[in-house]
Design a protein around this motif. Structure first.
Motif, PDB file in Angstrom:
ATOM      1  N   ASP A  58       0.828  -1.207   0.000  1.00  0.00           N
ATOM      2  CA  ASP A  58       0.000   0.000   0.000  1.00  0.00           C
ATOM      3  C   ASP A  58       0.860   1.253   0.000  1.00  0.00           C
ATOM      4  OD1 ASP A  58      -2.754   1.315   0.510  1.00  0.00           O
ATOM      5  OD2 ASP A  58      -1.515   2.107   2.141  1.00  0.00           O
ATOM      6  N   ARG A  59       1.911   1.241   0.805  1.00  0.00           N
ATOM      7  CA  ARG A  59       2.802   2.418   0.849  1.00  0.00           C
ATOM      8  C   ARG A  59       3.570   2.596  -0.459  1.00  0.00           C
ATOM      9  NH1 ARG A  59       3.539   5.184   5.483  1.00  0.00           N
ATOM     10  NH2 ARG A  59       2.737   4.280   7.420  1.00  0.00           N
ATOM     11  N   VAL A  60       3.911   1.499  -1.121  1.00  0.00           N
ATOM     12  CA  VAL A  60       4.584   1.604  -2.419  1.00  0.00           C
ATOM     13  C   VAL A  60       3.668   2.245  -3.440  1.00  0.00           C
ATOM     14  CG1 VAL A  60       5.447   0.241  -4.351  1.00  0.00           C
ATOM     15  CG2 VAL A  60       6.232  -0.241  -2.048  1.00  0.00           C
ATOM     16  N   ALA A  61       2.389   1.853  -3.431  1.00  0.00           N
ATOM     17  CA  ALA A  61       1.433   2.467  -4.353  1.00  0.00           C
ATOM     18  C   ALA A  61       1.321   3.968  -4.099  1.00  0.00           C
ATOM     19  CB  ALA A  61       0.066   1.798  -4.218  1.00  0.00           C
ATOM     20  N   THR A  62       1.261   4.350  -2.825  1.00  0.00           N
ATOM     21  CA  THR A  62       1.209   5.779  -2.487  1.00  0.00           C
ATOM     22  C   THR A  62       2.483   6.491  -2.931  1.00  0.00           C
ATOM     23  OG1 THR A  62      -0.167   5.241  -0.565  1.00  0.00           O
ATOM     24  CG2 THR A  62       0.870   7.418  -0.613  1.00  0.00           C
ATOM     25  N   SER A  63       3.624   5.840  -2.743  1.00  0.00           N
ATOM     26  CA  SER A  63       4.898   6.447  -3.147  1.00  0.00           C
ATOM     27  C   SER A  63       4.966   6.651  -4.650  1.00  0.00           C
ATOM     28  CB  SER A  63       6.067   5.560  -2.688  1.00  0.00           C
ATOM     29  OG  SER A  63       6.047   5.384  -1.291  1.00  0.00           O
ATOM     30  N   LEU A  64       4.452   5.670  -5.408  1.00  0.00           N
ATOM     31  CA  LEU A  64       4.447   5.806  -6.862  1.00  0.00           C
ATOM     32  C   LEU A  64       3.565   6.971  -7.308  1.00  0.00           C
ATOM     33  CD1 LEU A  64       4.285   2.063  -7.957  1.00  0.00           C
ATOM     34  CD2 LEU A  64       6.240   3.618  -8.130  1.00  0.00           C
ATOM     35  N   VAL A  65       2.456   7.171  -6.607  1.00  0.00           N
ATOM     36  CA  VAL A  65       1.591   8.305  -6.933  1.00  0.00           C
ATOM     37  C   VAL A  65       2.333   9.616  -6.696  1.00  0.00           C
ATOM     38  CG1 VAL A  65      -0.497   9.534  -6.258  1.00  0.00           C
ATOM     39  CG2 VAL A  65      -0.554   7.062  -6.513  1.00  0.00           C
ATOM     40  N   TRP A  66       3.045   9.707  -5.573  1.00  0.00           N
ATOM     41  CA  TRP A  66       3.810  10.928  -5.290  1.00  0.00           C
ATOM     42  C   TRP A  66       4.929  11.142  -6.310  1.00  0.00           C
ATOM     43  CZ3 TRP A  66       2.768  14.998  -2.515  1.00  0.00           C
ATOM     44  CH2 TRP A  66       1.856  14.913  -1.476  1.00  0.00           C
ATOM     45  N   VAL A  67       5.591  10.067  -6.705  1.00  0.00           N
ATOM     46  CA  VAL A  67       6.657  10.191  -7.702  1.00  0.00           C
ATOM     47  C   VAL A  67       6.089  10.657  -9.038  1.00  0.00           C
ATOM     48  CG1 VAL A  67       8.325   8.878  -9.068  1.00  0.00           C
ATOM     49  CG2 VAL A  67       8.185   8.526  -6.604  1.00  0.00           C
ATOM     50  N   ALA A  68       4.944  10.089  -9.435  1.00  0.00           N
ATOM     51  CA  ALA A  68       4.319  10.522 -10.687  1.00  0.00           C
ATOM     52  C   ALA A  68       3.896  11.982 -10.601  1.00  0.00           C
ATOM     53  CB  ALA A  68       3.106   9.638 -10.986  1.00  0.00           C
ATOM     54  N   PHE A  69       3.389  12.391  -9.450  1.00  0.00           N
ATOM     55  CA  PHE A  69       2.999  13.793  -9.264  1.00  0.00           C
ATOM     56  C   PHE A  69       4.206  14.725  -9.415  1.00  0.00           C
ATOM     57  CE2 PHE A  69       2.762  17.307  -6.169  1.00  0.00           C
ATOM     58  CZ  PHE A  69       1.725  18.041  -6.734  1.00  0.00           C
ATOM     59  N   LEU A  70       5.322  14.356  -8.788  1.00  0.00           N
ATOM     60  CA  LEU A  70       6.520  15.196  -8.891  1.00  0.00           C
ATOM     61  C   LEU A  70       7.072  15.208 -10.313  1.00  0.00           C
ATOM     62  CD1 LEU A  70       8.342  14.263  -5.560  1.00  0.00           C
ATOM     63  CD2 LEU A  70       7.109  16.373  -6.096  1.00  0.00           C
ATOM     64  N   LEU A  71       7.005  14.064 -10.999  1.00  0.00           N
ATOM     65  CA  LEU A  71       7.474  14.031 -12.387  1.00  0.00           C
ATOM     66  C   LEU A  71       6.651  14.944 -13.289  1.00  0.00           C
ATOM     67  CD1 LEU A  71       8.218  10.231 -12.920  1.00  0.00           C
ATOM     68  CD2 LEU A  71       9.876  12.094 -12.673  1.00  0.00           C
ATOM     69  N   ALA A  72       5.403  15.176 -12.919  1.00  0.00           N
ATOM     70  CA  ALA A  72       4.555  16.066 -13.709  1.00  0.00           C
ATOM     71  C   ALA A  72       4.736  17.519 -13.305  1.00  0.00           C
ATOM     72  CB  ALA A  72       3.085  15.663 -13.563  1.00  0.00           C
ATOM     73  N   VAL A  73       4.939  17.760 -12.013  1.00  0.00           N
ATOM     74  CA  VAL A  73       4.968  19.134 -11.516  1.00  0.00           C
ATOM     75  C   VAL A  73       6.337  19.782 -11.689  1.00  0.00           C
ATOM     76  CG1 VAL A  73       4.786  20.539  -9.418  1.00  0.00           C
ATOM     77  CG2 VAL A  73       3.065  18.814  -9.921  1.00  0.00           C
ATOM     78  N   VAL A  74       7.396  19.025 -11.447  1.00  0.00           N
ATOM     79  CA  VAL A  74       8.738  19.618 -11.496  1.00  0.00           C
ATOM     80  C   VAL A  74       9.061  20.229 -12.858  1.00  0.00           C
ATOM     81  CG1 VAL A  74      11.206  19.075 -11.371  1.00  0.00           C
ATOM     82  CG2 VAL A  74       9.651  18.249  -9.596  1.00  0.00           C
ATOM     83  N   PRO A  75       8.821  19.539 -13.985  1.00  0.00           N
ATOM     84  CA  PRO A  75       9.083  20.205 -15.276  1.00  0.00           C
ATOM     85  C   PRO A  75       8.233  21.450 -15.483  1.00  0.00           C
ATOM     86  CG  PRO A  75       8.863  17.840 -15.576  1.00  0.00           C
ATOM     87  CD  PRO A  75       8.427  18.122 -14.186  1.00  0.00           C
ATOM     88  N   LEU A  76       6.980  21.414 -15.007  1.00  0.00           N
ATOM     89  CA  LEU A  76       6.119  22.585 -15.156  1.00  0.00           C
ATOM     90  C   LEU A  76       6.657  23.764 -14.352  1.00  0.00           C
ATOM     91  CD1 LEU A  76       3.502  23.919 -16.122  1.00  0.00           C
ATOM     92  CD2 LEU A  76       2.350  22.920 -14.151  1.00  0.00           C
ATOM     93  N   LEU A  77       7.028  23.515 -13.102  1.00  0.00           N
ATOM     94  CA  LEU A  77       7.589  24.584 -12.280  1.00  0.00           C
ATOM     95  C   LEU A  77       8.906  25.090 -12.861  1.00  0.00           C
ATOM     96  CD1 LEU A  77       6.880  23.218  -8.679  1.00  0.00           C
ATOM     97  CD2 LEU A  77       5.609  24.961  -9.953  1.00  0.00           C
ATOM     98  N   SER A  78       9.712  24.173 -13.390  1.00  0.00           N
ATOM     99  CA  SER A  78      10.974  24.583 -14.009  1.00  0.00           C
ATOM    100  C   SER A  78      10.731  25.470 -15.220  1.00  0.00           C
ATOM    101  CB  SER A  78      11.770  23.339 -14.412  1.00  0.00           C
ATOM    102  OG  SER A  78      12.957  23.703 -15.100  1.00  0.00           O
ATOM    103  N   LEU A  79       9.722  25.106 -16.032  1.00  0.00           N
ATOM    104  CA  LEU A  79       9.387  25.918 -17.208  1.00  0.00           C
ATOM    105  C   LEU A  79       8.903  27.304 -16.803  1.00  0.00           C
ATOM    106  CD1 LEU A  79       8.762  26.268 -20.244  1.00  0.00           C
ATOM    107  CD2 LEU A  79       6.541  25.202 -19.802  1.00  0.00           C
ATOM    108  N   VAL A  80       8.016  27.349 -15.822  1.00  0.00           N
ATOM    109  CA  VAL A  80       7.495  28.648 -15.379  1.00  0.00           C
ATOM    110  C   VAL A  80       8.615  29.503 -14.794  1.00  0.00           C
ATOM    111  CG1 VAL A  80       5.943  29.778 -13.744  1.00  0.00           C
ATOM    112  CG2 VAL A  80       5.167  27.762 -15.001  1.00  0.00           C
ATOM    113  N   TRP A  81       9.472  28.896 -13.982  1.00  0.00           N
ATOM    114  CA  TRP A  81      10.568  29.638 -13.373  1.00  0.00           C
ATOM    115  C   TRP A  81      11.519  30.181 -14.443  1.00  0.00           C
ATOM    116  CZ3 TRP A  81      12.065  32.024  -9.161  1.00  0.00           C
ATOM    117  CH2 TRP A  81      13.416  32.297  -8.969  1.00  0.00           C
ATOM    118  N   GLU A  82      11.871  29.342 -15.397  1.00  0.00           N
ATOM    119  CA  GLU A  82      12.784  29.775 -16.460  1.00  0.00           C
ATOM    120  C   GLU A  82      12.165  30.912 -17.276  1.00  0.00           C
ATOM    121  OE1 GLU A  82      16.572  29.282 -18.328  1.00  0.00           O
ATOM    122  OE2 GLU A  82      15.697  28.423 -16.512  1.00  0.00           O
ATOM    123  N   THR A  83      10.880  30.797 -17.568  1.00  0.00           N
ATOM    124  CA  THR A  83      10.205  31.839 -18.344  1.00  0.00           C
ATOM    125  C   THR A  83      10.142  33.151 -17.576  1.00  0.00           C
ATOM    126  OG1 THR A  83       8.846  30.117 -19.376  1.00  0.00           O
ATOM    127  CG2 THR A  83       8.124  32.384 -19.647  1.00  0.00           C
TER     128      THR A  83
END
Length: 349
Positions: free
Chosen positions: A76-101
């Protein structure tokens, strides 16, 4: 929840549990180990460090949880961890793009930049602005909305309230097809019509292509909102002798107006950044052209493309491209915030 792992008491159904800070400790440890391994191996890419940290975080979470809580809770904790990892993989590039812009765009973004056009300023020279591009984008997107929004809403009303038989199936099929067409195809379609009638590039041609891209989005979003209206409201109105068209106008549409408006605003945000149709049909213009029905016209996506292409050896054009990109992002963000505000304001209570 306890701040330390606890063992199951006699007669208790709850087994040992990890403390609340355990996932954070595992995450910090994973990042530290990934950075150390990356530096030791000579890996200078932060993307590689992040991927290693994500893998170590998932494996560490499973190992620690399996030892303390058991394999079932560890899964169960692995499933939750994978969700958090997927969330960060989606958010980090977006935040990086906004910051760079933001960092690159604020260099020339000021009142002068927003209220002046390129005019006689060469692309390699400093100065100039994006007023002509903002005006062109506003007119082209506004005309596309005036065309696509009524057609899209009426089509959705037909499909939900009246659509039966082969015609409704055909309309649904073509809406699905239009949802997936590339923007360049819409531009080529309007371009073929312009070539048939020997027309020169002008702003309204871009609006027609944008309207083609916008219509299926409006149809689908409006259709889903109309389906959410309870049938009891329709039946109650019809039972009182109200005609179907008046029921739709006075009961169904007011109930779904918040979602419909939100769908239209999101469709506008989707077409505001399209550059391919504008490049083919509008052609660009460094001067202010307030008439979308005659002559070439500028737009923000096209302006960004032109400035970036001409930025070789010129930091001025490069900075203008980033500033225009920041303006376009702000425009889309405002539209999304307005859509959320309207949806919350018009939500039935």
């Amino acid at each position: 929840m306890s701040t330390t792992s606890t063992l199951a008491r006699p007669g208790s159904l709850q087994g040992a549990r990890l403390p609340q800070w355990a996932p954070w400790a595992v995450a910090v440890t994973a990042v530290a180990v990934a950075v150390a391994v990356g530096l030791a191996a000579g890996l200078h890419s932060r993307v590689q460090w992040g991927l290693m940290a994500a893998v170590l975080f998932v494996l560490g979470t499973y190992a620690l949880s399996a030892k303390v809580e058991g394999r079932r809770q560890a899964k169960d904790r692995v499933a939750t961890s994978l969700v958090w990892v997927a969330f960060l993989l989606a958010v980090v590039p977006l935040l990086s793009l906004v910051w760079e812009t933001v960092v690159r765009g604020v260099k020339v973004l000021d009142g002068y930049f927003l209220t002046h056009s390129m005019g006689t300023v060469a692309d390699a020279e400093p100065g100039g602005g994006i007023y002509h591009a903002i005006l062109g984008t506003a007119q082209q997107v506004g005309l596309a909305t005036l065309i696509a929004a009524p057609i899209g809403v009426l089509t959705a009303i037909y499909l939900v309230e009246y659509g039966r038989g082969p015609l409704a199936k055909a309309v649904t099929f073509f809406v699905d097809v239009m949802t997936g067409i590339p923007s360049i195809v819409a531009g080529l379609f309007i371009l073929s019509l312009m070539l048939m009638f020997d027309l020169q590039p002008f702003g309204f041609a871009g609006s027609l292509a944008l309207a083609i891209l916008m219509m299926p989005v409006v149809v689908r979003s409006t259709e889903e909102m109309l389906k959410l209206v309870p049938n009891e409201l329709r039946e109650a109105s019809l039972a009182l002798g109200v005609p179907r068209w008046r029921t739709i106008l006075k009961v169904v549409l007011p109930t779904a107006i918040g979602g419909i408006t939100t769908g239209v605003m999101l469709a506008i945000a989707r077409i505001a950044g399209e550059s391919a149709p504008v490049l083919l049909l509008v052609f660009g213009n460094p001067f202010i052209n307030a008439n979308p029905f005659e002559g070439a016209q500028a737009s923000l996506p096209l302006y960004i493309y032109q400035q970036y292409v001409n930025s070789a050896g010129s930091t001025a054009a490069y900075d203008r491209a980033w500033a225009a990109a920041l303006t376009l992002i702000a425009f889309v963000m405002v539209l999304n915030l307005v859509a959320r505000g309207i949806a919350r304001w018009k939500t039935p209570r």
